[in-house]
Scaffold this active site. Structure first.
Site, short mmCIF file in Angstrom:
data_model
loop_
_atom_site.label_atom_id
_atom_site.label_comp_id
_atom_site.label_asym_id
_atom_site.label_seq_id
_atom_site.Cartn_x
_atom_site.Cartn_y
_atom_site.Cartn_z
CG ASP A 400 -2.71 -7.23 8.33
OD1 ASP A 400 -2.49 -7.06 7.12
OD2 ASP A 400 -1.84 -7.11 9.21
CG ASP A 465 3.64 -2.93 8.31
OD1 ASP A 465 2.59 -2.87 7.64
OD2 ASP A 465 3.94 -3.90 9.02
#
Ligand code: GLA
Length: 653
Positions: A400, A465
């Site tokens: 990430d 997200d």
């Protein structure tokens, strides 16, 4: 004479019902209007400049950003809603938006695709008899850049003003998936990619009454199948393709199916399926949570449908600069080995448990110095961390971006800047003595789908997200966007629109748990769409509290078979008529998965002209959610589809 009395009567009637007031949309409570970016503004564009469409400036109106929606209830009395819609002139680049007005009676207005600079289009909607009204500005296939959507001069002229209302419309859960049969059925991946000489683990996902006895023919040397559990383990065979005939039998019958093991350079020949800790445990995740999740994956039956990765997200390392006794302390041991916080006393014990159940274990880190949650990242320790993850026994890594952009700046405008950290980690992962599936998470920057496979990823998150306050909007915008990048997804490397947020999920407002914000129909739509686009199916709600409805959404073997189809093509939209979309996806056996989505805010009777779509003369049609054959559907069907719901078919032409 009679005539004039008649006309006089009409005039009186008209006056009696004549609209009494004019109320501007910008006078109403705009907190009810959602916005794809920024906040909707009264009497100015979304960025605060005067409302302006194609050079005409408007004093009154609302500036929003697609995708945006506002819902109203109304008492059905006479009146009109009028506006001039278009994109604001202030955008520095061209946006594209479609404006819609829906009422409970159906579509009342659609603008078609509008671009920045297009002249405003007038809207005029009769409110008589209307109980529900929806104003929508939606993004189009090019995403939501510069979609500054104006409802200029928007006003209600009526007796009673429609009342803004929350968009959430309660819908009772309804079950579509029939219970699994007692006879065995082998589900999940039918083709499995591994690297020669590395540890092999595959659980034959099978529903049916236990005990089930498993046997196989054609299993390559080095592999054994456990007859009781259906777990195949050992060492991956030499390069080559190995079709293995697997039989699962019980007292009710048997099922024979072929699993093709492909030993070579490619992992993830079908999209990964599993569970991730993020949207239920957030940063508070513990080893116990993970072990409970692994056990639940088997006890709930998820593993019998092919779910197999049990993935730890952010929060397992030491938190940078924290003096909390549980998560604070030195980030690494003296030799540089990354340290776990006290919530994870023994990583190996967790991966051992997962493997003993035939499952895979996943981990998370960042190429930056800190993860998005502020925990220790891998920067300058990439090789050492990759080795540690393999020693611990992990099979999956989510990498990430997080702080990387601050740690390593792109001052020289390096065209490979976004790829570099991913190439680096891939090089270390591939040198490890075990297969590790590599998930790139950098929110779609630099069109990651164009190069994700090249840098070694097995999947790449295509957007930001999905979770948080805009879950439903995100699901729609991220999911439906994937059709436009379909050609970048396929066996060995998949577009990843993020997790499945069903059942109980983390509540960012309270810090507790809540039911998914998606209505039951929206959950079916999400699952259907993810399967149509061959997305990884990673559930991230509470796996220990799965109710009948949530299991029925997650565990429909025929729907999942579309996701796991070995051809690995991603589906795409073939028809979009005012938010009724039809998608198709070619399947390995020559048939097609076809889904009809009602993206409208109201229930709809959808007329589908199959002939026009190339499905005029189909030999077989099966409703995949209900698992029933449909017989002759004719050239045109009328389908009743709830708001935000869908239907999914398999068709043989
Ligand atoms: C980012 C990712 C999420 C999650 C969090 C963890 O926001 O996109 O999926 O991993 O970080 O901090």
């Amino acid at each position: 004479m009679k005539r004039s009395i008649f006309y006089l009567g009409l005039a009186v009637l008209a006056t009696a019902c004549a609209p009494k007031q004019t109320v501007y949309l910008s006078d109403l409570d705009l907190s009810y209007m959602t916005s794809g970016w920024g906040t909707p503004k009264a009497d100015s564009s979304v960025t605060g400049t005067p409302l302006s469409i194609a050079g005409t400036v408007y004093e009154r109106g609302v500036g929003s950003h697609a995708s945006s929606e506002m819902a109203f209830t109304h008492d059905g009395s006479a009146g009109r809603f009028t506006a001039m819609v278009g994109l604001d002139d202030n955008a520095t680049d061209t946006g594209t938006v479609e404006f819609y007005v829906f009422t409970d009676k159906g579509l009342a207005f659609s603008s078609g695709v509008m671009r920045t600079g297009d002249p405003a289009i007038p809207v005029d909607v009769n409110l008589r008899g209307v109980q529900e009204l929806f104003l929508m500005a939606t993004t189009t296939a090019d995403g939501q850049a510069y979609d500054h959507a104006n409802w200029a001069d928007a006003q209600f002229t009526c007796n009673s003003v429609p009342q803004p209302t929350d968009r959430y419309i309660h819908e009772e859960p309804y079950l579509l998936t029939p219970p699994a049969a007692a006879t065995p059925r082998i589900n999940g991946a039918k083709v499995y990619g591994v690297t020669p000489g590395k540890p092999f683990l595959f659980r034959v996902a099978t529903t049916g009454e236990r005990p089930i006895n498993f046997s196989a023919t054609g299993l390559p040397e080095g592999l054994v199948l456990d007859a009781e559990t259906g777990i195949i383990s050992g060492t991956s065979p030499a390069r080559g393709e190995y079709p293995v005939a697997i039989t699962a039998s019980n007292s009710k019958g048997e099922c024979i199916d072929t699993l093709k093991i492909v030993s070579g350079d490619k992992l993830a020949l079908t999209p990964h399926m599993g569970w991730n800790s993020w949207y239920i445990h957030l940063l508070g995740v513990t080893q116990k949570d993970m072990e409970d999740a692994a056990r639940a994956m088997v006890s709930t039956g998820l593993a019998d449908y092919g779910y197999c990765f049990v993935n730890i997200d952010d929060g397992w390392m030491i938190k940078v600069n924290s003096d909390d006794p549980v998560i604070g302390g030195p980030l690494r041991a003296k030799d540089g080995t990354i340290l776990c916080n006290e919530n994870f006393p023994d990583m190996k014990a967790f991966t051992d448990l997962a493997h003993s159940l035939g499952l895979k274990a996943g981990l998370y880190t960042s190429p930056g110095s800190a993860t998005c949650g502020g925990y220790a990242g891998a920067l300058n320790h990439e090789e050492q961390d990759a080795k540690t993850f393999a020693e611990w026994g992990f099979d999956f890594l989510k990498y990430d971006w997080c702080s990387y952009g601050w740690d390593v700046k792109n001052d020289s405008n390096d065209p490979d800047y976004f790829r570099k950290p991913y190439i680096k980690m891939n090089q270390y992962l591939r040198a490890l003595p075990r297969d590790i599936v590599y998930n790139l998470c950098q929110y779609g920057m630099d069109n990651v789908w164009e190069w994700g496979a090249e840098v070694g990823g097995q999947s790449w998150r295509t957007r930001g997200d999905i979770g948080g306050p805009s879950l439903v909007d995100n699901m729609f915008s991220m999911g439906f966007f994937q059709g436009t990048i379909k050609d970048y997804s396929g066996p060995g490397g998949w577009n990843d629109p993020d997790y499945l947020l069903f059942g109980d999920i983390y509540d960012f407002e309270t810090g507790g748990t809540k039911r998914s914000d998606m209505s039951p129909s929206e959950q079916y739509t999400c699952m259907t769409l993810w399967c149509m686009i061959s997305a990884p199916l990673i559930f991230s709600g509470d796996i220990t509290t799965l109710d009948e409805f949530t299991l029925n959404v997650l565990c429909n073997a025929e729907v999942i078979a579309v996701d796991q189809d070995p051809l690995g093509k991603s589906g795409y939209c073939i028809s979009d008529e005012s938010m009724i979309e039809v998608w198709e996806k070619p399947l390995a056996d020559g048939s097609w998965a076809v889904s009809v989505f009602n993206r409208r805010p109201t229930d709809a009777t959808v007329e589908v002209d199959w002939k026009k779509l190339g499905y005029g003369q189909v030999k077989q049609v099966r409703d995949l959610w209900r698992q029933v054959d449909m017989g002759d559907i004719g050239a045109v069907s009328e389908l009743e589809i709830p708001r935000h719901g869908c239907m999914m078919f398999k068709m043989v032409k």
